[in-house]
Design a protein around this motif. Structure first.
Motif, short mmCIF file in Angstrom:
data_model
loop_
_atom_site.label_atom_id
_atom_site.label_comp_id
_atom_site.label_asym_id
_atom_site.label_seq_id
_atom_site.Cartn_x
_atom_site.Cartn_y
_atom_site.Cartn_z
N GLU A 680 0.83 -1.21 0.00
CA GLU A 680 0.00 0.00 0.00
C GLU A 680 0.86 1.26 0.00
OE1 GLU A 680 -3.51 2.19 2.66
OE2 GLU A 680 -2.63 0.29 3.34
N THR A 681 1.87 1.26 0.88
CA THR A 681 2.79 2.41 0.95
C THR A 681 3.54 2.56 -0.36
OG1 THR A 681 3.06 2.12 3.34
CG2 THR A 681 4.78 3.38 2.18
N THR A 682 3.98 1.42 -0.89
CA THR A 682 4.75 1.44 -2.14
C THR A 682 3.94 2.06 -3.28
OG1 THR A 682 6.03 -0.50 -1.50
CG2 THR A 682 5.89 -0.02 -3.86
N GLU A 683 2.68 1.64 -3.40
CA GLU A 683 1.81 2.17 -4.46
C GLU A 683 1.61 3.68 -4.28
OE1 GLU A 683 0.68 0.76 -7.09
OE2 GLU A 683 0.82 -1.39 -6.75
N LYS A 684 1.40 4.10 -3.04
CA LYS A 684 1.19 5.53 -2.77
C LYS A 684 2.44 6.36 -3.10
CE LYS A 684 -2.37 5.22 0.81
NZ LYS A 684 -2.67 5.40 2.26
N ILE A 685 3.60 5.81 -2.79
CA ILE A 685 4.86 6.51 -3.07
C ILE A 685 5.04 6.67 -4.58
CG2 ILE A 685 7.38 6.38 -2.95
CD1 ILE A 685 6.19 7.08 -0.29
N TYR A 686 4.74 5.59 -5.31
CA TYR A 686 4.89 5.66 -6.77
C TYR A 686 3.91 6.67 -7.36
CZ TYR A 686 5.70 4.39 -11.60
OH TYR A 686 6.03 4.45 -12.93
N GLN A 687 2.68 6.68 -6.85
CA GLN A 687 1.69 7.65 -7.32
C GLN A 687 2.14 9.08 -7.02
OE1 GLN A 687 -2.00 6.43 -5.47
NE2 GLN A 687 -2.03 4.47 -6.59
N LEU A 688 2.77 9.25 -5.87
CA LEU A 688 3.29 10.58 -5.50
C LEU A 688 4.35 11.03 -6.49
CD1 LEU A 688 3.15 12.72 -3.13
CD2 LEU A 688 5.19 11.59 -2.22
N ILE A 689 5.25 10.12 -6.85
CA ILE A 689 6.29 10.44 -7.83
C ILE A 689 5.67 10.76 -9.18
CG2 ILE A 689 8.22 9.48 -9.15
CD1 ILE A 689 9.04 7.93 -6.67
#
Length: 995
Positions: A680-689
Motif C-alpha cells: 500500500e505504501t509502495t503504491e502511494k509513493i509511486y503515485q506521489l512520484i
C-alpha cells in the motif's frame, strides 16, 4: 523505379511551402526508393531531410541550387554530392560564394554531380554542351506547357546524341495544386507585397506529381536516367563526426586527464580551506572516473579556461545554472559557485553513467561582456572551428493570419475578427483552434475570404520565415566545421547551417554563453562599492536581506519582481536560502497549483507523510515534492535505485516514455517491497512520484538562480545607492520602470537630481547620497553630443559660468537646439540663473561667442562687448513640465503630490490592494476609450498614472454618463474606486483637481 530530384522545400525560405513530411509521404505513396531535395542557396534542410529519409528507408539525394553567370545574367545550376567527400567540398565552396562562372563549375571534382537546367542549357554554346565533363547532366523539361515543349524540341539533337545524360527535371514548390495560393502568398510575403503585384512570377504546375503523372510528362528513358543518377549517390552524413578539440596544454608531458585531476584536487583543497573531508574526496574521485570514461575531460578544461579568462579580465561569471551545479568537479574548477554536497545536489542529474549523453554546461555572463568571451574562444580555437548556431523564426498563429491577410490583400476588419478569437497562451494550432473554438470556426465560415485566409494561414503556420542566431549556443569543434556541416554568415557571424537538435549526432558539443543583464547590474554595483566584496562568499543568513524579501521589496531583483512573486514572498516570509530557492522552483505554471498546499503545510506544527522516511527528503519543501532531485532521493531510499537509475525513472515519467516505464515501475515496486515497505505504501509513493515528476524542477538550477537573487537582494539591502544607480542604468529609457525605481529609492532617503553639466556622466551616478541623472536619460539629446560635453569637461575642466559654457559648447559644435534642451532639462541650473533667462539670452550669447572667436579657434573677449543679460523669472509649473518632458519623472513636488495634500487617505498606484477594497487616488489621465454595452449604453476605460506607476480605471454606464465631461486627457483627477477581480479599479466617485 521513378523518382524526382528537383524538389524545393520550405527551407528555401518563403520560396516553397512544401514541408519535409510532405516529401516523405509523397515518396512512400509512390514507392520511391530515392528522393531528391534541392534548396536554393542553402543546405538548411539537409539533416532534417536526410534523417527523415533514413528513418523511412529512402535514399536521400541532397542538392544545392546556385547560379552561373554568363554575360552578366544569372542562370540556375544544380549540384548533387555523390558522397561525403562531395558534400564537404560543396560545403566549403558555397560558404565562400553564391554564384559561379562556368569555368569555376568545371573545377568541381567528380564527387559532385552537376545538372544543367533548361534555362542555362539554352544559353550555352554547342561546343560547350558537346564537351561537358562526365559528371554533368542535362535537363529535359516536363511537357506541360508550350514553353517547355518548345525547349524540348530545340534540344532534340542532343536528346538523340546523349540519351543517358538527360534527366527528367521537374521543379516542385508546393505539395498539391490546392497549395498554389499559399505558395503565392509566401512569395508575396518575401517581397513585402501582395499576390496581385505584377512584378511577381509564380511557378504554376509545380506541385508534387504522382508516378502516373510523371510518366505522362516525361519519356520513360529520362525517368530511368533519374534512377541511374540516384544510384550513384550514397551520402552518409551522420558518419561525419568531430568531437571537441583537445585542450591545448603547455606541458606536453601531461595529458588532459592528469591535468584535470590535479586542477580539481587543488581546487577542492581551496574550497574546503585545507580541511580534509573524506566524503568530498570520494565524490570527486567518483565524478572524475565517470568523466574520464566518457572522455569529457577536454570539455571541462575548455569551460574552466574560459571562466579563468573571464575572472582575469574582470568579467563577472554567474554562479552556474542547470544541472551542472550538481557537479563537484565544476565547483572545484570555479565553473559553479554552489557546494553540491552541502545542498544535496546530484552529479547523476548532470551526467548519468548509465546513459551516456553529452554534457551541458551553460554559463551566464553580463550582457555587455558576452561577446568578449566568445571572441576569446574564437581566437583560441580558430574561427574555422567555432561558430554560432542558427534558429528559424517560424510563423506562429497570429503572424500566419496577419501575413496571409496582407498577401491576399483582404479587409483588415475580417482579420481582426479572427485575431480576437486567438489566445496564444492556449498554444493551439489553427486547425485545433478551428476544431475546439466554435467562435473561431463560425468566423472562418462566415465569408469566402475568411475561409481562404484560414486555408493559407494554416499552410504557412510553423514554416520557417527567416534565419537568426541561437540566443546563446556556441559550437566548438575539433575539426574545421565545414568538414562536418555547412556554414553561413548571419550578421557577420559564422553560424552552423543546421539547427541545434542535429548537432549532437555529429559530435558537435554546444556551450551556451548566456547574456544576463542582472550580472551587468551586479558588476556595476561592485565597481562602485568602496570596499572589495566577494559576492560568492556572502553571509547567507543576513537578516536585512531576508527582511527585504519578507516585505516583498524585490523590485529589480532577478526572478523575484513579478506581482505574483511579490505576493508569494509576503505570504511565505522566507527565513533562509532554502526557502528562497524553493519559491523560485514553485513559481512556475505547473507547480503554482501546489502553492496553497505548500503555504498550508508551512503553518502546520507537524506535517503528515505517507511514510516517516519521506520526512528527511521533503521537510525542506514543506512536505511537497518540488525538486527532481527529491524524486531521485525517494527512488534511492525506498526502491534501492542507484541515483543514475532514479534519474532515468524521473525522466521517463516526465517524458511519458511508456516503453521504459513498464520495466522501471515493476523494478520500483519490487525494490520497495524487498526493502521492507508494504504494498500500500509502495503504491502511494509511486503515485506521489508520478504526480510530481512532470512538475519537478531542477534543484541545482533553482539554487543557482536563487543565489543570484540573494546576491542582488543583499546588495540592495546594504548598498542601496549603488543598487539603484546600476539598476536605472540598465532600464534603457523605460519610464514606467524608472519611475517605480525612483519612488522606491526615495523611501531609502535617496535624493534624485537632474543631470548636471559639471557632474553628470552618460548614465546615473551617485554622490553624497544624491543620484544624478545621466545625459543619456535626456530625451532629444544625442549620444554624440553627450560624449562631446563630457570629453570637453575632462580636457578643459568644469564649465564655470553661463557665458563660458555657451562658448565652449558652441566651439565643439553643439547646436543651439541641443543647448536649449540642456537648459530646459535643468543641466545648467548650477550657473544660478533662471532657465528662462538662459533660454531668452541664448541666441545673442551664441552670436557674441561667434564674434570673439578668432581664425585659430581661440577667443578674444576684447573683440566685442559681452552682452548684458536680460533677467526673467521662471514659471515653476513650466519647469516641472519640462522635466517630465525630458526625463519622464518629476524631481520636486509634482502637481499630483500637491493635489494629494487636499485629500485624506490617498494611496499611490504601487500600494498593495485587495480585491473589492475601496481606495482613493489622485491620478493623471493618459488615455480614454469608450465602448457600447449590449444595451447600447456607453461605458469607458481609462489609463491613469501617478508618480509610482499606472492604474486602469473602469467607468460603468451610469458613472460615465455623469462624469463624461470631466474625462479629458491630462486632467488631474481625484477618485474613489473599488479594485475589481481583474485588478482594475471601478470608479464610484470622481472630481477634477485644479492645481
Amino acid at each position: 523505379m521513378t523518382t524526382t530530384i528537383y524538389n524545393r522545400s520550405c527551407y528555401s525560405l518563403l520560396e516553397s511551402v512544401t514541408e519535409i513530411d510532405d516529401l516523405i509521404n509523397y515518396a512512400l505513396k509512390n514507392e520511391f526508393t530515392s528522393l531528391g531535395i534541392c534548396e536554393k542557396n542553402n543546405f538548411f534542410s539537409a539533416m532534417v531531410f536526410y534523417t527523415a529519409c533514413k528513418n523511412n528507408n529512402i535514399n536521400p539525394i541532397i542538392g544545392y541550387e546556385s547560379s552561373v553567370v554568363i554575360n552578366d545574367k544569372f542562370f540556375p545550376i544544380l549540384f548533387y554530392p555523390k558522397n561525403n567527400s562531395g558534400y564537404i567540398e560543396l560545403n566549403k565552396t558555397v560558404y565562400q560564394k553564391k554564384q559561379f562562372t562556368l569555368q569555376e563549375v568545371y573545377d568541381f571534382s567528380e564527387d559532385i554531380l552537376i545538372v544543367i537546367t533548361a534555362n542555362l542549357m539554352q544559353n550555352l554554346q554547342e561546343d560547350v554542351i558537346n564537351n561537358l565533363p562526365d559528371n554533368f547532366y542535362l535537363a529535359v523539361a516536363p511537357e506541360n506547357n508550350i514553353t517547355n515543349k518548345k525547349y524540348n524540341e530545340k534540344i532534340t539533337n542532343y536528346l538523340h546524341q546523349y540519351p543517358q545524360k538527360f534527366l527528367a527535371l521537374d521543379l516542385t514548390l508546393y505539395p498539391t495544386k490546392e497549395d498554389f495560393v499559399a505558395y503565392k502568398c509566401a512569395l508575396a510575403i518575401n517581397k513585402a507585397t501582395d499576390i496581385h503585384n505584377t512584378d511577381l512570377f509564380f511557378q504554376s504546375q509545380a506541385e508534387l506529381k504522382d508516378r502516373e503523372v510523371l510518366e505522362k510528362l516525361f519519356d520513360t528513358q529520362y525517368l530511368l536516367n533519374n534512377d541511374s543518377f540516384c544510384q550513384q549517390i550514397c551520402l552518409k552524413i551522420d558518419e561525419l563526426y568531430s568531437g571537441l578539440p583537445a585542450y591545448p596544454l603547455k606541458d606536453k608531458c601531461v595529458n588532459s586527464q592528469t591535468y584535470l585531476y590535479n586542477l580539481c584536487f587543488v581546487g577542492l583543497k581551496k574550497r574546503l580551506n585545507d580541511q580534509y573531508k573524506p566524503e568530498y574526496y570520494q565524490r570527486l574521485k567518483y565524478e572524475l572516473d565517470i568523466i574520464f570514461k566518457m572522455n569529457f575531460e577536454d570539455y571541462f578544461l575548455i569551460i574552466y579556461d574560459l571562466i579563468l579568462y573571464s575572472v582575469k579580465n574582470n568579467i563577472l561569471v554567474g554562479p552556474g545554472r542547470g544541472s551542472a551545479v550538481g557537479c563537484l568537479v565544476a565547483y572545484c574548477l570555479g565553473i559553479t559557485q554552489i557546494d553540491p554536497l552541502k545542498n544535496n545536489l546530484y552529479f547523476e542529474r548532470f551526467l548519468n553513467p548509465e546513459r551516456i549523453s553529452l554534457p551541458d554546461i551553460d554559463i551566464d555572463f553580463p550582457d555587455n561582456k558576452r561577446e568578449e568571451v566568445i571572441k576569446y574562444v574564437i581566437n583560441k580555437y580558430g574561427a574555422d572551428k567555432v561558430a554560432h548556431i542558427i534558429t528559424f523564426n517560424c510563423f506562429k498563429v497570429k503572424a500566419a493570419l496577419k501575413e496571409a491577410s496582407k498577401a491576399l490583400n483582404l479587409k483588415e476588419s475580417n482579420l481582426n475578427l479572427l485575431l480576437k478569437c486567438v489566445n496564444e497562451r492556449e498554444k493551439l494550432s489553427l486547425i485545433e483552434l478551428y476544431q475546439k473554438n466554435n467562435r473561431f470556426k463560425k468566423t472562418v465560415e462566415a465569408t469566402t475570404d475568411n475561409r481562404l485566409l484560414f486555408q493559407v494561414a494554416s499552410k504557412l503556420e510553423n514554416l520557417p520565415r527567416y534565419v537568426s542566431l541561437h540566443a546563446a549556443g556556441i559550437i566548438i569543434s575539433k575539426k574545421p566545421l565545414n568538414d562536418i556541416v555547412p556554414l553561413i554568415k548571419v550578421s557577420e557571424n559564422n553560424a552552423v547551417g543546421y539547427t541545434m537538435e542535429y548537432l549532437e549526432k555529429l559530435g558537435l558539443i554546444k556551450i551556451d554563453f548566456l547574456a544576463l543583464r542582472n550580472l551587468s547590474i551586479i558588476q556595476q554595483i561592485k565597481d562602485n562599492i568602496p570596499e572589495k566584496i566577494d559576492i560568492y562568499k556572502l553571509d547567507l543568513t543576513d537578516q536585512s536581506t531576508y527582511k527585504l524579501l519578507q516585505e516583498g521589496k524585490s523590485l529589480g531583483i532577478f526572478q523575484l519582481e513579478s506581482e505574483g512573486m511579490i505576493k508569494l514572498l509576503k505570504a511565505v516570509q522566507p527565513q533562509n536560502f532554502s526557502d528562497l530557492a524553493t519559491l523560485i522552483a514553485l513559481y512556475r505554471p505547473g507547480p503554482l497549483d501546489n502553492i496553497n498546499q505548500f503555504l498550508f503545510n508551512r503553518r502546520q506544527k507537524e506535517i503528515k507523510y505517507i511514510h516517516a522516511d519521506l520526512k528527511p527528503i521533503l521537510q525542506e519543501t514543506a512536505g511537497i515534492i518540488v525538486y527532481q532531485e527529491q524524486i531521485m532521493a525517494i527512488s534511492r531510499k525506498f526502491a534501492g535505485f542507484s541515483l543514475a537509475k532514479a534519474d532515468i525513472l524521473r525522466k521517463s515519467i516526465s517524458k511519458k516514455n511508456v516503453t521504459l516505464l513498464q520495466g522501471l515501475k515493476s523494478e520500483f515496486i519490487n525494490g520497495c517491497l524487498n526493502n521492507g515497505y508494504n504494498r500500500e505504501t509502495t503504491e502511494k509513493i509511486y503515485q506521489l512520484i508520478e504526480k510530481f515528476a512532470s512538475y519537478g524542477f531542477n534543484k541545482s538550477h533553482s539554487y543557482a538562480y536563487g543565489f543570484v537573487a540573494y546576491i542582488m537582494t543583499y546588495l540592495k539591502a546594504h548598498y542601496p545607492r549603488q543598487f539603484y544607480c546600476a539598476s536605472l542604468n540598465n532600464i534603457s529609457g523605460n519610464i514606467a520602470e524608472m519611475t517605480a525605481f525612483i519612488n522606491e529609492a526615495r523611501q531609502y532617503g535617496l535624493r534624485f537630481q537632474k543631470a548636471n553639466i559639471n557632474l553628470s556622466q552618460m548614465g546615473f551616478i551617485s554622490k553624497d547620497n544624491i543620484v544624478y541623472f545621466g545625459f543619456e536619460a535626456i530625451k532629444g539629446l544625442s549620444k554624440n553630443t553627450a560624449e562631446k560635453i563630457i570629453s570637453e569637461r575632462s580636457k578643459q575642466g568644469v564649465y564655470q559660468d553661463y557665458y563660458q559654457a555657451i562658448r565652449r559648447l558652441s566651439s565643439i559644435d553643439i547646436s543651439i537646439k541641443e543647448i536649449s534642451i540642456l537648459i530646459s532639462a535643468g543641466c545648467c541650473d548650477c550657473f544660478k540663473l533662471s532657465r528662462k533667462t538662459m533660454l531668452n539670452n541664448l541666441l545673442e550669447t551664441v552670436r557674441y561667442c561667434q564674434l570673439i572667436r578668432k581664425v585659430d579657434g581661440s577667443y578674444d573677449e576684447s573683440l566685442a562687448a559681452k552682452p548684458l543679460l536680460e533677467h526673467y523669472n521662471d514659471n515653476k509649473m513650466q519647469n516641472m513640465q519640462d522635466e517630465v518632458k525630458y526625463y519622464g519623472v518629476y524631481f520636486e513636488n509634482s502637481p499630483l503630490s500637491t493635489a494629494r495634500k487636499k485629500y485624506r487617505n490617498c494611496i499611490v498606484s504601487t500600494t498593495d490592494v485587495k480585491i473589492n477594497q475601496i481606495c482613493h487616488f489622485v491620478l493623471k489621465i493618459s488615455n480614454i476609450r469608450t465602448i457600447k454595452t449590449k444595451n447600447g449604453k456607453t461605458m469607458a476605460f481609462a489609463d491613469a498614472t501617478d508618480e509610482c506607476g499606472a492604474v486602469k480605471l473602469t467607468l460603468m454606464p451610469n458613472q460615465y454618463s455623469f462624469y463624461a465631461s470631466k474625462l479629458k486627457k491630462d486632467a488631474i483627477i481625484y477618485i474613489e474606486a473599488k479594485k475589481n477581480y481583474y485588478g482594475d479599479y471601478t470608479v464610484n466617485k470622481l472630481e477634477v483637481v485644479e492645481v
